[in-house]
Design a protein around this motif. Sequence first.
Motif, mmCIF file in Angstrom:
data_model
loop_
_atom_site.group_PDB
_atom_site.id
_atom_site.type_symbol
_atom_site.label_atom_id
_atom_site.label_comp_id
_atom_site.label_asym_id
_atom_site.label_seq_id
_atom_site.Cartn_x
_atom_site.Cartn_y
_atom_site.Cartn_z
ATOM 1 N N ASP A 26 45.144 33.796 44.857
ATOM 2 C CA ASP A 26 44.529 33.015 43.788
ATOM 3 C C ASP A 26 43.053 33.355 43.581
ATOM 4 O O ASP A 26 42.578 33.419 42.456
ATOM 5 N N VAL A 27 42.332 33.615 44.644
ATOM 6 C CA VAL A 27 40.914 33.965 44.527
ATOM 7 C C VAL A 27 40.756 35.263 43.742
ATOM 8 O O VAL A 27 39.899 35.368 42.860
ATOM 9 N N TRP A 28 41.573 36.247 44.059
ATOM 10 C CA TRP A 28 41.506 37.520 43.330
ATOM 11 C C TRP A 28 41.850 37.315 41.859
ATOM 12 O O TRP A 28 41.201 37.861 40.982
ATOM 13 N N ALA A 29 42.871 36.534 41.589
ATOM 14 C CA ALA A 29 43.282 36.277 40.205
ATOM 15 C C ALA A 29 42.190 35.514 39.450
ATOM 16 O O ALA A 29 41.892 35.829 38.286
ATOM 17 N N PHE A 30 41.581 34.532 40.094
ATOM 18 C CA PHE A 30 40.493 33.749 39.509
ATOM 19 C C PHE A 30 39.354 34.671 39.069
ATOM 20 O O PHE A 30 38.914 34.642 37.916
ATOM 21 N N GLU A 31 38.904 35.517 39.983
ATOM 22 C CA GLU A 31 37.788 36.401 39.666
ATOM 23 C C GLU A 31 38.167 37.465 38.633
ATOM 24 O O GLU A 31 37.362 37.795 37.759
ATOM 25 N N HIS A 32 39.369 37.951 38.712
ATOM 26 C CA HIS A 32 39.829 38.958 37.744
ATOM 27 C C HIS A 32 39.879 38.374 36.328
ATOM 28 O O HIS A 32 39.418 39.002 35.373
ATOM 29 N N LEU A 33 40.413 37.173 36.188
ATOM 30 C CA LEU A 33 40.478 36.538 34.869
ATOM 31 C C LEU A 33 39.078 36.244 34.321
ATOM 32 O O LEU A 33 38.841 36.391 33.118
#
Length: 123
Positions: A26-33
């Motif tokens: 989720d952290v990676w997805a949060f920052e990517h978005l």
Amino acid sequence: KLLGDEKAILVKDSKVTLNSDLCWVDVWAFEHLLEQALKVKQEGEVAKSQNLFAQALQLYHGPFLGDDNNAPWATHTRERLRKKYVTHVEMLCQAWSSDSKVQEARDLFSRAMELEPKLKWKC
């Protein structure tokens, strides 16, 4: 073994990480978005960027590993993510308020206050 695939964990230069090709974080997805939203915003696609910001902000579920976690190694990541969350909540809240999306702004602001009640919010 717990992850079901030997390739799920990578070791490089004495550092261990998850394989982003096999694991969703989720952290990676949060920052990517957030990165995508900023890029789209710079390209002038305001509505699309607001949608991406909103998607990213939905992935934030409070402080990284919880506020009660005393692991010193997590402090930097917790504060970095919190700062990104606060910055983009306030930005999107203001944008929605200006675009007559007042209820969306209220909902976003309300959720933010629940997730980070110790902060002083501006919206």
